[in-house]
Design an enzyme around this catalytic site. Structure first.
Site, PDB file in Angstrom:
ATOM      1  N   GLU A 158      82.175  62.952  50.147  1.00 24.05           N
ATOM      2  CA  GLU A 158      82.377  63.582  48.849  1.00 24.05           C
ATOM      3  C   GLU A 158      82.316  62.502  47.777  1.00 24.05           C
ATOM      4  O   GLU A 158      82.748  61.374  48.004  1.00 24.05           O
ATOM      5  CB  GLU A 158      83.741  64.276  48.808  1.00 24.05           C
ATOM      6  CG  GLU A 158      83.756  65.575  49.558  1.00 24.05           C
ATOM      7  CD  GLU A 158      85.145  66.210  49.571  1.00 24.05           C
ATOM      8  OE1 GLU A 158      85.264  67.337  49.085  1.00 24.05           O
ATOM      9  OE2 GLU A 158      86.081  65.580  50.069  1.00 24.05           O
TER      10      GLU A 158
ATOM     11  N   ASP B  40      91.979  67.954  57.896  1.00 18.95           N
ATOM     12  CA  ASP B  40      90.967  66.961  57.522  1.00 18.95           C
ATOM     13  C   ASP B  40      89.693  67.096  58.353  1.00 18.95           C
ATOM     14  O   ASP B  40      88.592  66.868  57.875  1.00 18.95           O
ATOM     15  CB  ASP B  40      91.536  65.533  57.661  1.00 18.95           C
ATOM     16  CG  ASP B  40      92.702  65.294  56.713  1.00 18.95           C
ATOM     17  OD1 ASP B  40      92.735  65.928  55.641  1.00 18.95           O
ATOM     18  OD2 ASP B  40      93.584  64.479  57.035  1.00 18.95           O
TER      19      ASP B  40
ATOM     20  N   ASP C 275      85.699  62.854  55.774  1.00 16.77           N
ATOM     21  CA  ASP C 275      86.666  63.339  54.794  1.00 16.77           C
ATOM     22  C   ASP C 275      87.659  62.221  54.510  1.00 16.77           C
ATOM     23  O   ASP C 275      88.269  61.684  55.439  1.00 16.77           O
ATOM     24  CB  ASP C 275      87.406  64.573  55.345  1.00 16.77           C
ATOM     25  CG  ASP C 275      88.419  65.110  54.338  1.00 16.77           C
ATOM     26  OD1 ASP C 275      88.024  65.329  53.175  1.00 16.77           O
ATOM     27  OD2 ASP C 275      89.585  65.306  54.705  1.00 16.77           O
TER      28      ASP C 275
END
Length: 209
Positions: free
Chosen positions: A111, A191, A27
């Protein structure tokens, strides 16, 4: 020309796709670069942070000098040298981090972030660019590929922050909230929870290939 082509094809032949056994989710984190699904923070080294602080100080001095004057020019050189040092330190750190991940894991899930858009939308400005996430992910990509491993990007709209990694429930998470606590009883660092969700989504994508 022909010589170069033959090397390339030789090289491509050598890469055997590795079976994916170990997987990690990352992340993106402003201050640390990333938090992983193993609950590990990348943490920029102290010397780098100190260097950034020094650079900011020298830049302030520069902004107070009269543009074009000899003292301004001198200070501009000081700033330029420091900027180069900071850039090299960051690059070395990103190489080191991406290498250790590529050695430890068969697939890394991240991501698909639009850093430029993020820094504009959230007014993070320079810090997002300085963070070097883009450079880091491209290092990671080719270091994994070299070993027949994979970097997998999940959809940027995937609700990694809003979802509980234990039960899948979703709720709004304002930036100020650093802990994800769910009605199912799960309480995790924000996170870390996101990183677990990113990893799980990566696993789902792999299972459906």
């Amino acid at each position: 020309g022909a010589y170069y082509v033959s090397i390339l094809t030789e090289y491509e032949k050598e890469i055997v796709q590795k079976e994916i056994e170990s997987i990690v989710g990352l992340d993106f984190a402003m201050a640390e670069l990333y938090v992983s699904s193993e609950d590990e923070k990348a943490n920029y080294p102290r010397y780098y942070r100190q260097m950034l602080a020094r650079l900011a100080k020298e830049q302030r001095i520069l902004s107070r000098r009269t543009k074009g004057s000899s003292r301004w020019n001198k200070q501009r050189m000081v700033v330029a040298k420091l900027q180069e040092k900071v850039a090299n330190q960051r690059k070395n750190f990103l190489h080191h981090k991406s290498k250790s991940l590529a050695v430890s894991f068969d697939a890394v899930i991240i991501e698909d972030l639009n850093m430029k858009g993020m820094s504009q939308a959230l007014r993070f400005g320079k810090s997002v660019h300085d963070n070097g996430w883009g450079m880091f992910t491209s290092f990671l990509d080719y270091k994994l590929k070299e070993q027949g491993k994979r970097l997998i990007k999940i959809d940027k709209w995937f609700p990694s922050t809003k979802m509980c990694s234990s039960c899948g429930d979703q709720k709004e998470m304002p930036l100020s909230e650093r802990v994800y606590s769910c009605s199912c009883g799960s309480v995790l660092d924000r996170d870390y929870n996101s990183a677990l969700n990113i990893k799980n989504e990566g696993l789902r994508l792999l299972a459906n290939e």
